[in-house]
Motif scaffolding. Structure first.
Motif, PDB file in Angstrom:
ATOM      1  N   THR A   7     104.246  16.450  -2.540  1.00 17.60           N
ATOM      2  CA  THR A   7     104.077  15.023  -2.566  1.00 17.60           C
ATOM      3  C   THR A   7     103.612  14.282  -1.337  1.00 17.60           C
ATOM      4  O   THR A   7     103.020  13.295  -1.431  1.00 17.60           O
ATOM      5  N   GLU A   8     103.964  15.054  -0.294  1.00 15.29           N
ATOM      6  CA  GLU A   8     103.506  14.537   1.058  1.00 15.29           C
ATOM      7  C   GLU A   8     101.948  14.605   1.214  1.00 15.29           C
ATOM      8  O   GLU A   8     101.403  13.646   1.689  1.00 15.29           O
ATOM      9  N   ASN A   9     101.460  15.580   0.674  1.00 10.61           N
ATOM     10  CA  ASN A   9      99.900  15.831   0.618  1.00 10.61           C
ATOM     11  C   ASN A   9      99.503  14.511  -0.114  1.00 10.61           C
ATOM     12  O   ASN A   9      98.147  13.875   0.084  1.00 10.61           O
ATOM     13  N   ILE A  10      99.990  14.192  -1.213  1.00  8.07           N
ATOM     14  CA  ILE A  10      99.551  13.468  -2.317  1.00  8.07           C
ATOM     15  C   ILE A  10      99.588  12.013  -1.897  1.00  8.07           C
ATOM     16  O   ILE A  10      98.615  11.196  -1.593  1.00  8.07           O
ATOM     17  N   VAL A  11     100.921  11.700  -1.161  1.00  9.10           N
ATOM     18  CA  VAL A  11     100.922  10.321  -0.483  1.00  9.10           C
ATOM     19  C   VAL A  11      99.941  10.055   0.787  1.00  9.10           C
ATOM     20  O   VAL A  11      99.278   8.895   0.856  1.00  9.10           O
ATOM     21  N   ASN A  12      99.776  11.141   1.500  1.00  8.14           N
ATOM     22  CA  ASN A  12      98.754  11.001   2.592  1.00  8.14           C
ATOM     23  C   ASN A  12      97.423  10.638   2.110  1.00  8.14           C
ATOM     24  O   ASN A  12      96.598   9.873   2.702  1.00  8.14           O
ATOM     25  N   TYR A  13      97.192  11.576   0.974  1.00  8.48           N
ATOM     26  CA  TYR A  13      95.840  11.315   0.503  1.00  8.48           C
ATOM     27  C   TYR A  13      95.446   9.908  -0.079  1.00  8.48           C
ATOM     28  O   TYR A  13      94.340   9.309   0.505  1.00  8.48           O
ATOM     29  N   TRP A  14      96.207   9.357  -0.789  1.00  2.42           N
ATOM     30  CA  TRP A  14      96.269   8.060  -1.271  1.00  2.42           C
ATOM     31  C   TRP A  14      96.239   7.040  -0.350  1.00  2.42           C
ATOM     32  O   TRP A  14      95.626   5.937  -0.372  1.00  2.42           O
ATOM     33  N   ALA A  15      97.253   7.083   0.675  1.00  4.12           N
ATOM     34  CA  ALA A  15      97.420   5.898   1.705  1.00  4.12           C
ATOM     35  C   ALA A  15      96.032   5.753   2.594  1.00  4.12           C
ATOM     36  O   ALA A  15      95.343   4.797   2.848  1.00  4.12           O
ATOM     37  N   ASN A  16      95.521   7.097   2.898  1.00  2.00           N
ATOM     38  CA  ASN A  16      94.203   6.990   3.564  1.00  2.00           C
ATOM     39  C   ASN A  16      93.078   6.533   2.801  1.00  2.00           C
ATOM     40  O   ASN A  16      92.344   5.798   3.309  1.00  2.00           O
ATOM     41  N   LEU A  17      93.018   6.787   1.567  1.00  2.00           N
ATOM     42  CA  LEU A  17      91.938   6.418   0.877  1.00  2.00           C
ATOM     43  C   LEU A  17      91.959   4.800   0.748  1.00  2.00           C
ATOM     44  O   LEU A  17      90.818   4.199   1.062  1.00  2.00           O
ATOM     45  N   PHE A  18      93.073   4.170   0.681  1.00  2.00           N
ATOM     46  CA  PHE A  18      93.375   2.771   0.346  1.00  2.00           C
ATOM     47  C   PHE A  18      93.160   2.235   1.782  1.00  2.00           C
ATOM     48  O   PHE A  18      92.580   1.029   1.935  1.00  2.00           O
ATOM     49  N   ASP A  19      93.328   2.751   2.969  1.00  2.00           N
ATOM     50  CA  ASP A  19      93.324   2.089   4.177  1.00  2.00           C
ATOM     51  C   ASP A  19      91.719   2.245   4.482  1.00  2.00           C
ATOM     52  O   ASP A  19      91.166   1.316   4.870  1.00  2.00           O
ATOM     53  N   THR A  20      90.847   3.329   4.172  1.00  2.00           N
ATOM     54  CA  THR A  20      89.541   3.532   4.295  1.00  2.00           C
ATOM     55  C   THR A  20      89.050   2.183   3.694  1.00  2.00           C
ATOM     56  O   THR A  20      87.878   1.771   4.092  1.00  2.00           O
TER      57      THR A  20
END
Length: 387
Positions: free
Chosen positions: A261-274
Motif C-alpha cells: 500500500t505504501e508503494n501504491i500511495v507513493n506512486y499515485w501521489a507522485n503522479l498527481f503532483d507531476t
C-alpha cells in the motif's frame, strides 16, 4: 501742608500700583489653553468598522466511500459513517445500453438510494466491475461500448437519464482495465463526455482504478494504461489497492500488506503532483475480505473472521477452514488511513461493505474514527493559525 500733600500723593501712587499689579497677576495666572480641561471631542464623520468573527478556512471533508454489491440487503448496510455508498454494478452492453442483474438488483438500488439519503449519504451507481452478468469479463463489453461514438454517446445518455430517474448523486466508472493507449484514449473521451453532462446537473463522477503497482517487484504495472488528464474530469479516483495476490505466482500474503500500500500511495501521489492535479481526488481502497493460502478455497469476509474470534480484529493472518487466510485487521486499517491522510489523499474506499463485522469490531467504524480525528485536528490548527 506741603508734606501732607506729598504723603497723600505717595499713598495714591502705592494704591494704584498695587491695583495694577493685582490685575496683571490675575491675567497671567489664568490657565493656558494647553492645560484647560478637555472639551468633549467632536464626533468623527466615519463610522467605525464592525469586525466580524474570523472565518475559518474551508477544510476539505474526508470521504469514506463504501461499495455494496447488488444482492446485499439494503437495510443491513450501516450508512451512518459513510459519505458515499456505491451500488455495484450496472453492466454495460456493447451497444451502449445498460443491464441490471434482474428486478431484484434494481429494487435494491432504489432502497439503497432511499436509505442513504435518510442518513445524508450520497448514493452512487457503479458501472462495470470485473464480471459481466452474461458471463466473462465486463472488459469485453465495456471496451466496445466506449470505442465507437454511437455506442459511447448512448451509454453517456443512458447513465445521465438513469441518474435523474433514480435520484442518484452520481456515477462511478469501473472499467477494468484499459490495456492499450487506444483504450485509454477511448476511456478519456467517455469520461470527458459523461463529466460534462453530470457536472452540469451538479452530480458527481468518480472512477475506480487499478493500483498500477506490482505487489512483488514494487514497480509500475505497464499493462494497465490511463491518460492522466482524464483525472481532471472526475471528483474522486478510487484506487483498488488490493488483489496483489495475483501478481506473479499466486501468493495470498500479497493481498494487501502495508508495504504494498505504501508503494501504491507513493506512486499515485507522485503522479498527481507531476501533473499538478489535486491529491484530494485520490481515495485509498482497502479490502474487507480475507484471501486463502489455498486458492481452491473461497475467500471469507472479515465478519466471518470476527465471528470465529473477536481477537482476530488485531491480527492480519489466521488459520481457518484448514488453511491460512490473510487480511487487514483494525490496526492495519487505521495505519493505512493515516498513510492516506498524511499523503494528502481525500479519504478511504471500502470493498465491500457487506463483508464488514457488526458493532464495535466494524472496520468501517475504525476507519471513520481516524478520519473524524483528522478533521478535528485540522479545525484546531486552522483556528490556531489565525492568531
Amino acid at each position: 501742608m506741603k508734606n501732607i500733600y506729598q504723603i497723600l500723593m505717595m499713598i495714591a501712587i502705592i494704591f494704584a500700583g498695587g491695583f495694577a499689579a493685582g490685575t496683571i497677576f490675575t491675567k497671567n495666572s489664568e490657565q493656558p489653553d494647553s492645560i484647560k480641561l478637555a472639551k468633549t471631542a467632536a464626533q468623527s464623520g466615519k463610522n467605525p468598522v464592525q469586525k466580524s468573527a474570523p472565518e475559518l478556512p474551508d477544510a476539505s471533508p474526508k470521504v469514506l466511500i463504501g461499495y455494496v454489491q447488488d444482492y446485499r440487503d439494503p437495510d443491513a448496510v450501516d450508512y451512518s459513517s459513510l459519505t458515499h455508498v456505491i451500488f455495484s454494478f450496472a453492466h454495460p452492453e456493447k451497444n451502449g445500453s445498460l443491464s441490471f442483474n434482474g428486478d431484484t438488483a434494481l429494487n435494491n438500488l432504489r432502497r439503497i438510494v432511499s436509505n442513504a439519503h435518510k442518513h445524508d449519504t450520497k448514493a452512487i451507481l457503479a458501472v462495470g466491475g470485473w464480471f459481466h452478468i452474461k458471463g466473462g469479463e465486463s472488459y469485453e463489453y465495456f471496451k466496445l461500448a466506449i470505442a465507437r461514438p454511437a455506442s459511447r454517446n448512448k451509454l453517456v445518455n443512458e447513465l445521465v437519464s438513469l441518474t435523474d430517474r433514480e435520484k442518484l448523486d452520481g456515477i462511478d466508472i469501473d472499467f477494468e482495465h484499459p490495456r492499450s493507449q487506444k483504450e485509454a484514449e477511448f476511456l478519456e473521451v467517455f469520461i470527458h463526455d459523461l463529466s460534462q453532462k453530470l457536472h452540469a446537473k451538479d452530480k458527481e463522477l468518480s472512477v475506480a482504478v487499478h493500483s498500477k503497482i506490482h505487489s512483488v517487484t514494487g514497480t509500475e504495472a505497464g499493462n494497465i494504461i490511463y491518460k492522466p488528464s482524464m483525472f481532471r474530469e472526475v471528483d474522486y479516483v478510487n484506487i483498488m489497492a488490493y488483489d496483489g495476490q495475483w501478481d506473479g505466482g499466486y501468493n495470498a500474503a500479497n493481498l494487501s500488506p502495508y508495504p504494498f500500500t505504501e508503494n501504491i500511495v507513493n506512486y499515485w501521489a507522485n503522479l498527481f503532483d507531476t501533473h499538478n492535479i489535486s491529491k484530494e481526488k485520490l481515495v485509498l481502497g482497502v479490502p474487507f475480505y480475507a484471501q486463502p493460502e489455498n486458492p481452491s478455497i473461497k475467500q471469507v469476509s472479515y465478519e466471518a473472521i470476527i465471528n470465529l474470534n473477536p481477537e482476530n480484529a488485531w491480527r492480519d493472518k489466521i488459520n481457518m477452514n484448514g488453511t491460512t487466510y490473510y487480511y487487514n485487521g483494525e490496526s492495519t486499517m487505521q495505519k493505512k488511513t493515516n498513510l492516506a491522510l498524511t499523503s494528502g489523499f481525500g479519504g478511504m474506499m471500502i470493498w465491500e461493505v457487506g463483508h464488514d463485522a457488526k458493532g464495535s469490531y466494524s472496520l468501517t467504524g475504525a476507519i471513520a474514527e481516524v478520519l473524524k480525528d483528522s478533521d478535528t485536528k485540522l479545525k484546531y490548527y486552522s483556528i490556531k493559525n489565525l492568531d
